[in-house]
Design a protein around this motif. Structure first.
Motif: not given
Ligand SMILES: Cc1cc2nc3c(=O)[nH]c(=O)nc-3n(C[C@H](O)[C@H](O)[C@H](O)COP(=O)(O)OP(=O)(O)OC[C@H]3O[C@@H](n4cnc5c(N)ncnc54)[C@H](O)[C@@H]3O)c2cc1C
Length: 325
Positions: A161-163, A191-194, A200-202, A168-169
């Motif tokens: 899940g990528s909301g 579905a998350g904010l760009q 949080c990922l990149d 954030i987690m």
């Protein structure tokens, strides 16, 4: 049975803003019932910043935002009962709750604001195959374990899940020393904010696996691994695309739904889209004198919007109470 002008169920940002607004609109006898041991709701575990840009024109953490409202509730001497779980709300506005000191007790209200927030979808409702080993958590539970209880749910983690909560987690677990192997998303787009995808990922080199889902969980006692597979346009896993990850933890961040048991049992109409109560412009539900605000109505991305809505609901409840006398 004690009587109040207004009883508010839930002491998160919606409940507190509704209470403060009702007091500012002339209502004296207000009670907030909160099942947790503190006011603030989900904000207490959201220690990242990004809250309050609209309401306070400042970038606050979740606990800082909550504290602003806790201070208002305290300075206006609004009565609160913590550790008090509401069990039932009836159409004649009798609220049944329970806590350790009073046992099961009832209060009567002239008006009620429902502000119970939302809850996370769990694995059971997602039908993931495999055993039921320890090490599978919803992202919100993991957030509470890490940010409030100081416990790490795992060291090698896959997130489904990528909301925004999942994103954030992913960052939070990485900052706490875990290795987040992948964030899988069944849809072609997060579905998350760009800004959360970037920050949080990149920024941490965590792969976002779009069009992927969990097809197997290995391990009997503890999670030992997770298998992802690509899905086609009907969201059916494509054989031969499986990727295996050795991990000890799977976090599920697969959506939030309004906490609606009390609302349903009360007999209020439920909106099939939001899964919260149907409300009108003044946040009145279909039950006379019962209002609702915040994530209990529909899941909000921004707490500032929750507060604004609850201020309107508190004002409408105050007007309703005043026209009774
Ligand atoms: C992980 C995560 C990250 C977020 N990040 C951001 C962000 O960066 N910026 C932003 O603006 N917003 C963010 N949000 C959204 C924001 O925090 C929520 O929209 C807001 O907290 C909702 O407020 P609420 O009062 O409706 O619900 P909650 O905060 O959930 O409060 C509901 C309260 O009701 C109580 N309750 C429920 N049932 C009962 C019962 N039966 N009896 C008594 N009490 C009960 C609960 O214990 C809880 O305290 C985030 C949310 C989450 C989950």
């Amino acid at each position: 049975m004690q009587t109040y002008d207004l009883v508010i169920i839930g002491g998160g940002p919606a409940g507190m803003a509704a209470a403060v607004s009702a007091r500012e609109n002339g209502i004296e006898k207000i009670l907030i019932l909160e099942r947790d041991d503190r006011l603030g709701g989900i904000l207490n575990q959201c220690i990242h910043n990004g809250f309050g840009l609209h309401m306070f024109r400042e970038e606050l953490t979740g606990p800082e935002y909550a504290q602003r409202y806790i201070d208002m509730v305290e300075s206006q001497s609004i009565e609160t009962k913590l550790d008090s779980m509401v069990l039932e709300v009836t159409k004649d506005k009798v609220v049944t709750a329970s806590n350790r000191t009073d046992g099961i007790f009832q209060v009567k209200a002239n008006a009620i604001v429902l502000a119970m927030g939302c809850r996370e979808r769990t694995r059971g409702s997602l039908n993931i195959p495999g055993y039921r080993p320890a090490g599978i958590y919803t992202a919100g539970t993991a957030q509470k374990l890490v940010n409030i209880d100081g416990l790490m749910p795992g060291k090698r983690i896959v997130i489904l899940g990528s909301g925004d909560v999942g994103l954030i987690m992913a960052r939070r677990m990485t900052l706490e020393g875990a290795k987040v192997l992948a964030v899988a998303e069944i849809l072609p787009k997060s579905a998350g904010l760009q800004r959360n995808i970037v920050q949080c990922l990149d920024d941490f080199g965590i792969p976002l696996m779009l069009n992927h889902t969990v097809v197997d969980i290995q391990g009997k006692e503890l999670v030992e691994g997770v298998t992802l597979a690509r899905v086609d346009e009907t969201m059916t896993p494509i054989p031969g695309t499986e990727i295996h990850y050795d991990c000890d933890c799977l976090l599920l961040s697969t959506g939030l739904i309004p906490e609606n048991e009390l609302t349903r049992n009360l007999g209020a109409s439920i909106d099939p889209k939001t899964r919260g109560p149907v409300v009108d412009k003044s946040f009145a539900t279909t039950i006379d004198g019962v209002f609702a605000a915040g994530n209990v109505v529909s899941v909000h991305g921004l707490v500032d919007d929750v507060s604004k809505e609850a201020i309107a609901a508190g004002k409408a409840a105050a007007e309703y109470i005043k026209q009774l006398s």
